[in-house]
Design a protein around this motif. Sequence first.
Motif, short mmCIF file in Angstrom:
data_model
loop_
_atom_site.label_atom_id
_atom_site.label_comp_id
_atom_site.label_asym_id
_atom_site.label_seq_id
_atom_site.Cartn_x
_atom_site.Cartn_y
_atom_site.Cartn_z
N ASP A 1 0.85 -1.19 0.00
CA ASP A 1 0.00 0.00 0.00
C ASP A 1 0.89 1.24 0.00
N ILE A 2 0.49 2.21 -0.78
CA ILE A 2 1.17 3.50 -0.78
C ILE A 2 0.22 4.48 -0.10
N ILE A 3 0.68 5.02 1.03
CA ILE A 3 -0.17 5.87 1.85
C ILE A 3 0.44 7.27 1.90
N LYS A 4 -0.36 8.25 1.54
CA LYS A 4 0.10 9.65 1.58
C LYS A 4 0.36 10.03 3.03
N ALA A 5 1.53 10.59 3.29
CA ALA A 5 1.90 11.06 4.61
C ALA A 5 1.95 12.59 4.60
N GLU A 6 2.20 13.17 5.75
CA GLU A 6 2.29 14.63 5.82
C GLU A 6 3.36 15.14 4.87
N LYS A 7 4.49 14.47 4.87
CA LYS A 7 5.58 14.77 3.94
C LYS A 7 5.94 13.47 3.25
N VAL B 1 3.84 0.51 2.58
CA VAL B 1 3.63 -0.55 3.56
C VAL B 1 3.54 -1.87 2.81
N PHE B 2 4.46 -2.77 3.14
CA PHE B 2 4.61 -4.05 2.45
C PHE B 2 4.28 -5.17 3.43
N ARG B 3 3.34 -6.06 3.06
CA ARG B 3 2.96 -7.20 3.89
C ARG B 3 3.12 -8.49 3.11
N ILE B 4 3.83 -9.42 3.73
CA ILE B 4 3.93 -10.77 3.18
C ILE B 4 3.06 -11.66 4.05
N THR B 5 2.12 -12.34 3.40
CA THR B 5 1.22 -13.22 4.13
C THR B 5 1.28 -14.63 3.57
N HIS B 6 0.89 -15.58 4.40
CA HIS B 6 0.77 -16.97 3.98
C HIS B 6 -0.38 -17.58 4.76
N THR C 1 0.15 -13.03 8.70
CA THR C 1 1.11 -12.01 8.27
C THR C 1 2.49 -12.44 8.74
N LEU C 2 3.36 -12.75 7.80
CA LEU C 2 4.73 -13.16 8.13
C LEU C 2 5.62 -11.95 8.40
N MET C 3 5.36 -10.87 7.67
CA MET C 3 6.18 -9.68 7.83
C MET C 3 5.39 -8.48 7.36
N GLU C 4 5.56 -7.37 8.08
CA GLU C 4 5.02 -6.10 7.64
C GLU C 4 6.14 -5.08 7.75
N LYS D 1 12.74 -13.12 -1.60
CA LYS D 1 14.14 -12.74 -1.42
C LYS D 1 14.26 -11.66 -0.35
N ILE D 2 13.39 -10.67 -0.40
CA ILE D 2 13.41 -9.60 0.60
C ILE D 2 13.15 -10.19 1.98
N TYR D 3 12.15 -11.05 2.08
CA TYR D 3 11.81 -11.69 3.35
C TYR D 3 13.00 -12.49 3.89
N SER D 4 13.58 -13.34 3.05
CA SER D 4 14.69 -14.18 3.52
C SER D 4 15.92 -13.36 3.89
N ASN D 5 16.18 -12.27 3.16
CA ASN D 5 17.32 -11.41 3.50
C ASN D 5 17.12 -10.73 4.85
#
Length: 181
Positions: A123-129, A134-139, A143-146, A170-174
């Motif tokens: 998800d791409i969420i607009k912030a103040e600046k 936000v990246f979520r890996i699920t199985h 949720t394995l990782m957020e 790859k990102i998760y394992s690293n």
Amino acid sequence: MDNEFDTFDAGVEPGGLRNSTQIRILITYLTASAGSPVTVSLLTEAMQLHGLANYFEITDSIQELTEKGILKNKNGVLSITEKGNLSFRELSDELPVSVRETALADVEKLLLIEKNEKENCVDIIKAEKGYNVVFRITHDEITLMELSLYAADIEQAQDMKHTLLKDPSKIYSNIVSSLYI
């Protein structure tokens, strides 16, 4: 085969296809060789990634191949017919090997990203600046990782999203392996 240039070549890179017959053969080849269903939009994007064919020529060729019974287009998802299978086997050697390999690699890359988008969430969420990516890996609904990352602008956020979806395992394992070192 007649190699006469008979197509629009706007957006076509050197070595790309400028012959309508070759474009139709490539579309048929990619649809038959992809290994899973290919959408019109994915196929069009793949053929344009390296400037292999003009957008309008691609879409016209898909329509023509569908009308001739070479391809079936069901709700934007292409599949090859028996007639198309015969044509593709006879004519795919008429395309330069580099064009076939490049286009098929691009289709496979885009199919993988599409699969990863279904299995993972970014998800791409607009912030103040800027933006938060936000990246979520699920199985199996676990949720394995957020991971939340900051991006200065929307272009950087889109680049991050694309990179995260290219190879989430790859990102998760690293990250996991770096926690145990």
